[in-house]
Structure formats: structure tokens, C-alpha cells
Design a protein around this motif. Structure first.
Motif, PDB file in Angstrom:
ATOM      1  N   ASN A 115      42.346  30.786  16.991  1.00 47.25           N
ATOM      2  CA  ASN A 115      41.164  30.985  17.818  1.00 47.25           C
ATOM      3  C   ASN A 115      41.156  32.316  18.542  1.00 47.25           C
ATOM      4  O   ASN A 115      40.158  32.667  19.180  1.00 47.25           O
ATOM      5  CB  ASN A 115      41.067  29.855  18.858  1.00 47.25           C
ATOM      6  N   LEU A 116      42.238  33.055  18.479  1.00 48.18           N
ATOM      7  CA  LEU A 116      42.322  34.302  19.223  1.00 48.18           C
ATOM      8  C   LEU A 116      41.252  35.311  18.830  1.00 48.18           C
ATOM      9  O   LEU A 116      40.642  35.923  19.710  1.00 48.18           O
ATOM     10  CB  LEU A 116      43.723  34.897  19.045  1.00 48.18           C
ATOM     11  N   PRO A 117      40.938  35.550  17.552  1.00 49.37           N
ATOM     12  CA  PRO A 117      39.865  36.511  17.224  1.00 49.37           C
ATOM     13  C   PRO A 117      38.523  36.123  17.815  1.00 49.37           C
ATOM     14  O   PRO A 117      37.756  36.988  18.261  1.00 49.37           O
ATOM     15  CB  PRO A 117      39.843  36.485  15.690  1.00 49.37           C
ATOM     16  N   TRP A 118      38.220  34.821  17.808  1.00 49.80           N
ATOM     17  CA  TRP A 118      36.950  34.388  18.396  1.00 49.80           C
ATOM     18  C   TRP A 118      36.919  34.657  19.898  1.00 49.80           C
ATOM     19  O   TRP A 118      35.902  35.110  20.439  1.00 49.80           O
ATOM     20  CB  TRP A 118      36.755  32.892  18.131  1.00 49.80           C
ATOM     21  N   ILE A 119      38.018  34.380  20.562  1.00 49.80           N
ATOM     22  CA  ILE A 119      38.058  34.618  22.011  1.00 49.80           C
ATOM     23  C   ILE A 119      37.898  36.103  22.319  1.00 49.80           C
ATOM     24  O   ILE A 119      37.146  36.495  23.220  1.00 49.80           O
ATOM     25  CB  ILE A 119      39.389  34.082  22.587  1.00 49.80           C
ATOM     26  N   LEU A 120      38.567  36.950  21.543  1.00 51.77           N
ATOM     27  CA  LEU A 120      38.450  38.395  21.759  1.00 51.77           C
ATOM     28  C   LEU A 120      37.029  38.872  21.492  1.00 51.77           C
ATOM     29  O   LEU A 120      36.499  39.739  22.201  1.00 51.77           O
ATOM     30  CB  LEU A 120      39.441  39.134  20.854  1.00 51.77           C
ATOM     31  N   GLY A 121      36.375  38.307  20.457  1.00 48.50           N
ATOM     32  CA  GLY A 121      34.992  38.691  20.162  1.00 48.50           C
ATOM     33  C   GLY A 121      34.037  38.329  21.289  1.00 48.50           C
ATOM     34  O   GLY A 121      33.156  39.118  21.655  1.00 48.50           O
ATOM     35  N   ILE A 122      34.237  37.140  21.853  1.00 48.92           N
ATOM     36  CA  ILE A 122      33.373  36.712  22.962  1.00 48.92           C
ATOM     37  C   ILE A 122      33.580  37.601  24.184  1.00 48.92           C
ATOM     38  O   ILE A 122      32.622  38.035  24.839  1.00 48.92           O
ATOM     39  CB  ILE A 122      33.654  35.231  23.303  1.00 48.92           C
ATOM     40  N   LEU A 123      34.828  37.899  24.498  1.00 45.95           N
ATOM     41  CA  LEU A 123      35.109  38.760  25.651  1.00 45.95           C
ATOM     42  C   LEU A 123      34.521  40.157  25.446  1.00 45.95           C
ATOM     43  O   LEU A 123      33.968  40.758  26.386  1.00 45.95           O
ATOM     44  CB  LEU A 123      36.623  38.852  25.877  1.00 45.95           C
ATOM     45  N   PHE A 124      34.602  40.686  24.233  1.00 47.00           N
ATOM     46  CA  PHE A 124      34.051  42.017  23.954  1.00 47.00           C
ATOM     47  C   PHE A 124      32.537  42.010  24.133  1.00 47.00           C
ATOM     48  O   PHE A 124      31.960  42.944  24.710  1.00 47.00           O
ATOM     49  CB  PHE A 124      34.416  42.431  22.528  1.00 47.00           C
ATOM     50  N   THR A 125      31.868  40.956  23.646  1.00 48.61           N
ATOM     51  CA  THR A 125      30.413  40.868  23.795  1.00 48.61           C
ATOM     52  C   THR A 125      30.004  40.818  25.262  1.00 48.61           C
ATOM     53  O   THR A 125      29.052  41.481  25.690  1.00 48.61           O
ATOM     54  CB  THR A 125      29.899  39.618  23.065  1.00 48.61           C
ATOM     55  N   ILE A 126      30.742  40.030  26.058  1.00 48.88           N
ATOM     56  CA  ILE A 126      30.421  39.934  27.491  1.00 48.88           C
ATOM     57  C   ILE A 126      30.588  41.287  28.167  1.00 48.88           C
ATOM     58  O   ILE A 126      29.757  41.702  28.988  1.00 48.88           O
ATOM     59  CB  ILE A 126      31.323  38.864  28.153  1.00 48.88           C
ATOM     60  N   CYS A 127      31.647  42.007  27.821  1.00 50.42           N
ATOM     61  CA  CYS A 127      31.877  43.329  28.422  1.00 50.42           C
ATOM     62  C   CYS A 127      30.760  44.301  28.064  1.00 50.42           C
ATOM     63  O   CYS A 127      30.307  45.087  28.903  1.00 50.42           O
ATOM     64  CB  CYS A 127      33.231  43.886  27.964  1.00 50.42           C
ATOM     65  N   VAL A 128      30.289  44.259  26.818  1.00 48.01           N
ATOM     66  CA  VAL A 128      29.197  45.155  26.404  1.00 48.01           C
ATOM     67  C   VAL A 128      27.925  44.840  27.168  1.00 48.01           C
ATOM     68  O   VAL A 128      27.211  45.738  27.634  1.00 48.01           O
ATOM     69  CB  VAL A 128      28.967  45.031  24.886  1.00 48.01           C
ATOM     70  N   ILE A 129      27.618  43.552  27.335  1.00 45.52           N
ATOM     71  CA  ILE A 129      26.402  43.161  28.072  1.00 45.52           C
ATOM     72  C   ILE A 129      26.478  43.638  29.520  1.00 45.52           C
ATOM     73  O   ILE A 129      25.515  44.180  30.071  1.00 45.52           O
ATOM     74  CB  ILE A 129      26.225  41.633  28.003  1.00 45.52           C
ATOM     75  N   ILE A 130      27.630  43.453  30.139  1.00 44.62           N
ATOM     76  CA  ILE A 130      27.789  43.892  31.536  1.00 44.62           C
ATOM     77  C   ILE A 130      27.643  45.405  31.636  1.00 44.62           C
ATOM     78  O   ILE A 130      26.996  45.927  32.551  1.00 44.62           O
ATOM     79  CB  ILE A 130      29.162  43.441  32.072  1.00 44.62           C
ATOM     80  N   LEU A 131      28.219  46.147  30.681  1.00 51.26           N
ATOM     81  CA  LEU A 131      28.123  47.605  30.701  1.00 51.26           C
ATOM     82  C   LEU A 131      26.686  48.070  30.544  1.00 51.26           C
ATOM     83  O   LEU A 131      26.227  48.976  31.260  1.00 51.26           O
ATOM     84  CB  LEU A 131      28.993  48.181  29.580  1.00 51.26           C
ATOM     85  N   ILE A 132      25.938  47.449  29.627  1.00 56.53           N
ATOM     86  CA  ILE A 132      24.523  47.820  29.450  1.00 56.53           C
ATOM     87  C   ILE A 132      23.729  47.530  30.707  1.00 56.53           C
ATOM     88  O   ILE A 132      22.875  48.328  31.133  1.00 56.53           O
ATOM     89  CB  ILE A 132      23.934  47.062  28.242  1.00 56.53           C
TER      90      ILE A 132
END
Length: 340
Positions: free
Chosen positions: A217-234
């Protein structure tokens, strides 16, 4: 040259003499005790010699005790004589693992010897047994278990509670997928102790499965965290850009009341026949909204007045009197003071 020959003769004679002695192998545990038993009658004296140095530890006689002063220093307080002249040693340590020669002289002046080879072992405990495993996955659980003990002269064997044969070689047990539910026992023994440890292969399979799940499950967790970081940055960038843009100016409405001026007769705006009337003029004035820094700059300055020019038209009856309505231009301004 003569000295060398004497030494060689002494060594050869010792080898021949020692080989003619009766030999006994004795094993005891560390911290324990041992009795080097002679099993002989009619003994007069026994000289106990430490090999290979050839130093005499003590001389014993049947039925007599020994004094500490008569004992070699490293054995004082740890040896005593048995009733038949046998040597008793206690508080054994790894340094006591030696060869002890008993030179026996009988009452008939006969001599013979016994060579005791003493081995001192550490007593094993359950904690000395280590179980290491390696897991092979081919759609099922297949194990290789290694039982080891970090002690010398330890014998390792495997067995199971079902009594069936086990596939084990030099402490390594091979467990096929169909036997992972069995309970196996690793037995460790040396000449002075015997211990064992029970192993359930299924526990290793379940443990490795639980550890492998988070990795999947680690790749999925990393993908979700990356998406959240991008949304916050935008979102942060958008907010900062919005603050830099100019805002629409606020629009406020100023209400002003303008009275017809009272002038001399014949004035264009003078109507002697009627009472003075008031006209209400509604003007829209746009003010640029001040920033905080601008407000602080002008905070202590008096509020300036702004002049608003409005067009005022009089009723139709003025035209009947021969006066036409005119626009109040710069030559005849109506001044309205508006607060910021």
C-alpha cells in the motif's frame, strides 16, 4: 648439544610414559565440580601433575587431608583429598580444562599412572538457542529454519510433535507448505546440559504477511500525499496572486442639497413671485479604497474636500418668464463637500 639431547630424551620419555597411562575423559559444567577418581587400593601417595607443564598441583594420601600451603597457588581453596586419595576440584572454570596426571605409588612400591582429560563446558539455557528463518513465496508459505547455538561442542537436532520424519541437515530444517501448521522442536545439547525450543512455522508466515501488506500500500499512500501537497501549493499560490491584483474601487453615493441662490431682482435664478425652493441633486462619487499603508500615512492629515460639479435644471415656469435654464459650469459651480 648435550642440553638438547637431554630435553629430547625427556620429551620422548614423557610421551612414552603418558601413552602407558590409563586415560579417562571427564566432562563437567562451568562453575561445577569434579572428582578425579583413582579406583585403586593399597595406595601410599599420589602426585597430581598438571600437563603439559609438568607442575605438581598437590600430593594426596588416602585418609589424610591436605593443607592449602601444600597446594599450587591457582588451586588453593578449590581442591581437597577424598578418602581414597582421589582429587576433588570445585568452582571449575574454562582455565581448568586441562590434562591431569596421577602418579600413583602403592604400599608395595609399585607405580602406575592415570591420565584424566578434563573438559569444562558452559551449561546451556533456552536463551542460547537462536532461530533464524527465510521465507520462500510461490503462492504459498515455504520455510527454511536454522537452529544455532553459539557454544562449542553443541549437537543440534530437529523433531516435531507429530512424530513424523523431518527434513533437517546440520541444524537447518526445511518446512514444505503443507507442514507449516506442525509444531517443531529444536534440541541443543552438550555433554553437560540439554535444552530445547518450540517453533511454529505458521507464525513466521503470518508475521511476514503482516509486514508485507504495508509495503504493497505504500505507493498508494505516497500518491495521495503528493496530490494533497500539490493542491495545497496551488491554493497558496492562488491566494498570493489574488492579493497582488488591484481590487475594484468602492462606489459610494453622496447626497447634496442645493438651494437656488437669492440674488437681486432680474437675476436669472431669482423668482420673486414664489417662495424659495430647494432641489435635491444625487451624485455618484467614486473613491479609491486606500490600503493600510496609505491609511497610516494620511492618518494624521486633515480630510481634503472634493468639488463635485452637478447639472441643475429649474422648472418649466422659468422659461415663461423669459429665462432659460442654463447649466452650472465652471463659471457658476455648486460646491459640495464630501468626506472621504
Amino acid at each position: 648439544m648435550l642440553l638438547l639431547l637431554l630435553v629430547m630424551f625427556g620429551i620422548n620419555s614423557c610421551v612414552v610414559y603418558c601413552e602407558s597411562c590409563t586415560q579417562k575423559n571427564v566432562s563437567r559444567s562451568e562453575g561445577g565440580e569434579v572428582v578425579l577418581r583413582v579406583h585403586q587400593t593399597g595406595i601410599r601417595t599420589i602426585n597430581w601433575i598438571l600437563l603439559p607443564e609438568g607442575n605438581v598441583i598437590v600430593t594426596t594420601k588416602p585418609g589424610r587431608s591436605i593443607e592449602d600451603d601444600d597446594v599450587r597457588k591457582q588451586y588453593r581453596g578449590r581442591v581437597r583429598s577424598e578418602a581414597d586419595g582421589s582429587l576433588h576440584i570445585n568452582h571449575l572454570s574454562p582455565q581448568d580444562q586441562r590434562s591431569y596426571k596421577a602418579d600413583i605409588q602403592t604400599k608395595e612400591d609399585q607405580t602406575f599412572c592415570i591420565l584424566f582429560n578434563l573438559t569444562v563446558y558452559e551449561r546451556l539455557s533456552d536463551g542460547d538457542i537462536k532461530i533464524n528463518h527465510s521465507l520462500t513465496r510461490n503462492g504459498s508459505c515455504s520455510l527454511r529454519l536454522l537452529c544455532s547455538v553459539n557454544k562449542r561442542d553443541v549437537n543440534i537436532t530437529w523433531s516435531n510433535l507429530n512424530g513424523s520424519d523431518v527434513n533437517a541437515t546440520q541444524g537447518v530444517l526445511y518446512v514444505p507448505p503443507g507442514d507449516v501448521n506442525f509444531t517443531y522442536i529444536c534440541n541443543a545439547s552438550n555433554p553437560v546440559s540439554n535444552v530445547s525450543k518450540t517453533v511454529s512455522p505458521k507464525e513466521y508466515c503470518d508475521k511476514d504477511n503482516s509486514q508485507a501488506s504495508p509495503k504493497l500500500n505504500l505507493p498508494w499512500i505516497l500518491g495521495i500525499l503528493f496530490t494533497i501537497c500539490v493542491i495545497i501549493l496551488i491554493f497558496v499560490i492562488y491566494k498570493r496572486m489574488g492579493k497582488g491584483k488591484g481590487k475594484k474601487e468602492d462606489i459610494s453615493t453622496t447626497y447634496a442639497q442645493v438651494e437656488k441662490p437669492q440674488g437681486p431682482d432680474g437675476n436669472l435664478y431669482h423668482e420673486p413671485q414664489k417662495d424659495q425652493q430647494c432641489l435635491t441633486v444625487y451624485s455618484e462619487v467614486q473613491y479609491a479604497k486606500k490600503t493600510n499603508s496609505q491609511k497610516k500615512t494620511v492618518e494624521n492629515k486633515p480630510t481634503p474636500l472634493e468639488t463635485v460639479y452637478s447639472t441643475v435644471q429649474f422648472p418649466q415656469e422659468n422659461r415663461q418668464n423669459g429665462t432659460n435654464a442654463q447649466s452650472a459650469g465652471p463659471s457658476n459651480p455648486n460646491k459640495v463637500a464630501a468626506k472621504d
